[in-house]
Design a protein around this motif. Structure first.
Motif, PDB file in Angstrom:
ATOM      1  N   ILE A   1      -5.239  -1.227  -0.920  1.00  0.00           N
ATOM      2  CA  ILE A   1      -4.401  -2.072  -0.066  1.00  0.00           C
ATOM      3  C   ILE A   1      -4.430  -3.480  -0.657  1.00  0.00           C
ATOM      4  O   ILE A   1      -5.502  -4.050  -0.840  1.00  0.00           O
TER       5      ILE A   1
ATOM      6  N   GLY B   1      -1.238  -0.647   7.609  1.00  0.00           N
ATOM      7  CA  GLY B   1       0.001   0.112   7.493  1.00  0.00           C
ATOM      8  C   GLY B   1       1.129  -0.585   8.215  1.00  0.00           C
ATOM      9  O   GLY B   1       1.156  -1.815   8.310  1.00  0.00           O
TER      10      GLY B   1
ATOM     11  N   TRP C   1       5.800   3.693  -0.080  1.00  0.00           N
ATOM     12  CA  TRP C   1       5.163   2.394  -0.142  1.00  0.00           C
ATOM     13  C   TRP C   1       5.610   1.532   1.027  1.00  0.00           C
ATOM     14  O   TRP C   1       6.755   1.598   1.462  1.00  0.00           O
TER      15      TRP C   1
ATOM     16  N   CYS D   1      -1.929   3.242   5.582  1.00  0.00           N
ATOM     17  CA  CYS D   1      -2.193   3.135   4.152  1.00  0.00           C
ATOM     18  C   CYS D   1      -3.312   4.084   3.754  1.00  0.00           C
ATOM     19  O   CYS D   1      -4.204   4.381   4.539  1.00  0.00           O
TER      20      CYS D   1
ATOM     21  N   CYS E   1       0.854  -1.182   0.000  1.00  0.00           N
ATOM     22  CA  CYS E   1       0.000   0.000   0.000  1.00  0.00           C
ATOM     23  C   CYS E   1       0.895   1.240   0.000  1.00  0.00           C
ATOM     24  O   CYS E   1       2.083   1.163   0.281  1.00  0.00           O
ATOM     25  N   GLN E   2       0.279   2.349  -0.315  1.00  0.00           N
ATOM     26  CA  GLN E   2       0.998   3.620  -0.315  1.00  0.00           C
ATOM     27  C   GLN E   2       0.496   4.454   0.861  1.00  0.00           C
ATOM     28  O   GLN E   2      -0.697   4.459   1.173  1.00  0.00           O
ATOM     29  N   THR E   3       1.413   5.176   1.508  1.00  0.00           N
ATOM     30  CA  THR E   3       1.058   6.030   2.638  1.00  0.00           C
ATOM     31  C   THR E   3       0.712   7.430   2.148  1.00  0.00           C
ATOM     32  O   THR E   3       0.947   7.774   0.986  1.00  0.00           O
TER      33      THR E   3
END
Length: 169
Positions: free
Chosen positions: A138, A119, A46, A134, A39-41
Motif C-alpha cells: 500500500i 481500500g 487498482w 487492498c 494499492c491493488q485489490t
C-alpha cells in the motif's frame, strides 16, 4: 460482480476513461504524477489517488490496461474531495472522500493496534455498500493532503474539529 462494477461507475460516465494513461510501474498514476494512494485489490484492480503539479487530484479504479473510473474528469480539480483524519495512541485513520452521481466514495487507510486495513468504500443513495480492500503493498501519502483538501464537516473522524467553511482553503 457486474452489479458491483455498475455501482462503482454509477453516474460517473463523464469520469470513465476508455484507455489507460501512461503509467509508472505498479499502479494507475502516470510517471509524472504524485501518488497519494495506490494499492491493488484481491480482484486485481487498482485503487489510486493521483495528483498533478497544477493542483489537480484524480481518483482512479481499474487495471493498468483499462481504467474503469477516473474522477473527476480531466478538467476537475481537488475541490471535489474532502479529508478526514483521526489519531490517538495506537490508532491512525485517514480518509479522502468524494461524491459522484449518487455514490459516496471513501479512500481509506486505517491502522489500529498494529493491524492495517486500506481500500475504498462505496455507498449508493439506495443504501448499497461495498468495500474493496487492498492486498499487498500500500502506497499512502494521504497525510500530505491534510490542510490541502477541505476538511469533511460530516465525518466522525474529524471529531467536529474542522475549521469553519470560510476558514478552509
Amino acid at each position: 460482480m457486474k452489479q458491483l462494477i455498475t455501482l462503482l461507475a454509477a453516474g460517473a460516465l463523464s469520469g470513465t476513461v476508455a484507455a489507460a494513461l501512461p503509467q509508472a510501474p505498479g499502479g494507475l498514476c502516470a510517471e509524472r504524477e504524485s501518488v497519494y494512494f495506490s494499492c491493488q485489490t484481491s480482484l486485481g484492480r487498482w485503487i489510486a489517488l493521483c495528483g498533478t503539479a497544477n493542483d489537480k487530484i484524480q481518483y482512479r479504479f481499474g487495471t493498468a490496461g483499462y481504467i474503469e473510473l477516473a474522477f473527476p474528469g480531466p478538467d476537475g480539480g481537488r475541490q471535489v474531495f474532502r479529508y478526514a483524519h483521526y489519531f490517538r495512541t495506537g490508532v491512525d485513520r485517514m480518509e479522502v472522500l468524494f461524491r459522484n452521481g449518487g455514490v459516496d466514495y471513501a479512500v481509506f487507510d486505517y491502522s489500529e493496534r498494529g493491524r492495517r486495513t486500506a481500500g475504498v468504500r462505496i455507498a449508493s443513495d439506495s443504501g448499497r455498500e461495498r468495500e474493496f480492500k487492498c492486498r499487498g503493498t500500500i502506497r499512502n501519502r494521504l497525510a500530505e493532503l491534510e490542510g490541502v483538501l477541505p476538511c469533511d464537516q460530516d465525518s466522525a473522524l474529524n471529531l467536529g474539529s474542522c475549521p469553519a467553511p470560510s476558514e478552509q482553503r
